[in-house]
Design a protein around this motif. Structure first.
Motif, PDB file in Angstrom:
ATOM      1  N   ILE A  16      17.489 -84.680   8.604  1.00 36.36           N
ATOM      2  CA  ILE A  16      17.237 -83.425   9.313  1.00 36.36           C
ATOM      3  C   ILE A  16      18.561 -82.801   9.741  1.00 36.36           C
ATOM      4  O   ILE A  16      18.796 -81.609   9.540  1.00 36.36           O
ATOM      5  CB  ILE A  16      16.317 -83.657  10.539  1.00 36.36           C
ATOM      6  N   ALA A  17      19.439 -83.609  10.317  1.00 39.72           N
ATOM      7  CA  ALA A  17      20.729 -83.104  10.790  1.00 39.72           C
ATOM      8  C   ALA A  17      21.578 -82.583   9.640  1.00 39.72           C
ATOM      9  O   ALA A  17      22.164 -81.499   9.734  1.00 39.72           O
ATOM     10  CB  ALA A  17      21.475 -84.209  11.537  1.00 39.72           C
ATOM     11  N   LEU A  18      21.654 -83.325   8.557  1.00 40.20           N
ATOM     12  CA  LEU A  18      22.465 -82.899   7.415  1.00 40.20           C
ATOM     13  C   LEU A  18      21.929 -81.611   6.798  1.00 40.20           C
ATOM     14  O   LEU A  18      22.702 -80.712   6.441  1.00 40.20           O
ATOM     15  CB  LEU A  18      22.534 -84.009   6.364  1.00 40.20           C
ATOM     16  N   ALA A  19      20.634 -81.501   6.670  1.00 39.33           N
ATOM     17  CA  ALA A  19      20.039 -80.290   6.096  1.00 39.33           C
ATOM     18  C   ALA A  19      20.290 -79.084   6.999  1.00 39.33           C
ATOM     19  O   ALA A  19      20.627 -78.000   6.522  1.00 39.33           O
ATOM     20  CB  ALA A  19      18.539 -80.484   5.880  1.00 39.33           C
ATOM     21  N   TYR A  20      20.147 -79.272   8.297  1.00 39.29           N
ATOM     22  CA  TYR A  20      20.366 -78.174   9.234  1.00 39.29           C
ATOM     23  C   TYR A  20      21.835 -77.746   9.247  1.00 39.29           C
ATOM     24  O   TYR A  20      22.141 -76.557   9.198  1.00 39.29           O
ATOM     25  CB  TYR A  20      19.921 -78.598  10.636  1.00 39.29           C
ATOM     26  N   GLU A  31      21.431 -79.203  20.637  1.00 38.46           N
ATOM     27  CA  GLU A  31      20.772 -78.089  19.937  1.00 38.46           C
ATOM     28  C   GLU A  31      19.831 -78.610  18.851  1.00 38.46           C
ATOM     29  O   GLU A  31      18.689 -78.149  18.732  1.00 38.46           O
ATOM     30  CB  GLU A  31      21.829 -77.184  19.316  1.00 38.46           C
ATOM     31  N   LEU A  32      20.307 -79.567  18.070  1.00 36.87           N
ATOM     32  CA  LEU A  32      19.465 -80.163  17.025  1.00 36.87           C
ATOM     33  C   LEU A  32      18.227 -80.821  17.615  1.00 36.87           C
ATOM     34  O   LEU A  32      17.116 -80.648  17.112  1.00 36.87           O
ATOM     35  CB  LEU A  32      20.258 -81.207  16.242  1.00 36.87           C
ATOM     36  N   ALA A  33      18.434 -81.586  18.680  1.00 33.87           N
ATOM     37  CA  ALA A  33      17.319 -82.302  19.298  1.00 33.87           C
ATOM     38  C   ALA A  33      16.261 -81.347  19.825  1.00 33.87           C
ATOM     39  O   ALA A  33      15.064 -81.557  19.608  1.00 33.87           O
ATOM     40  CB  ALA A  33      17.845 -83.197  20.418  1.00 33.87           C
ATOM     41  N   THR A  43      19.667 -88.707  18.626  1.00 39.81           N
ATOM     42  CA  THR A  43      20.267 -87.700  17.751  1.00 39.81           C
ATOM     43  C   THR A  43      21.780 -87.760  17.841  1.00 39.81           C
ATOM     44  O   THR A  43      22.477 -87.721  16.823  1.00 39.81           O
ATOM     45  CB  THR A  43      19.769 -86.288  18.128  1.00 39.81           C
ATOM     46  N   ALA A  44      22.319 -87.881  19.053  1.00 40.88           N
ATOM     47  CA  ALA A  44      23.765 -87.984  19.241  1.00 40.88           C
ATOM     48  C   ALA A  44      24.314 -89.241  18.572  1.00 40.88           C
ATOM     49  O   ALA A  44      25.382 -89.212  17.942  1.00 40.88           O
ATOM     50  CB  ALA A  44      24.098 -87.990  20.727  1.00 40.88           C
TER      51      ALA A  44
END
Length: 65
Positions: free
Chosen positions: A13-17, A29-31, A41-42
């Motif tokens: 999810i993080a890499l795609a965003y 922000e991602l979370a 997430t961190a």
């Protein structure tokens, strides 16, 4: 049975965003955007940074790219 572990799921999810945001994003922000656990997430983003998959910057203007 899940296909991926939660850590891999968060990482994807993080890499795609981050791929679609040139300005980057913070873990917070991602979370909040995806309803993820902020501390985990961190931790995932820190691991991605150590692996060289994302660039991390500390401080008030920091985040991940």
């Amino acid at each position: 049975m899940p296909l991926f572990s939660r850590k891999v799921d968060y990482a994807l999810i993080a890499l795609a965003y981050l791929h679609h945001r040139a300005e980057g994003a913070t873990a917070r922000e991602l979370a909040s955007r995806f309803g993820l656990k902020p501390a985990f997430t961190a931790k995932v983003l820190k691991a991605l940074s150590r692996a060289g998959l994302v660039a991390g910057a500390r401080g008030s203007g920091g985040g991940y790219r």
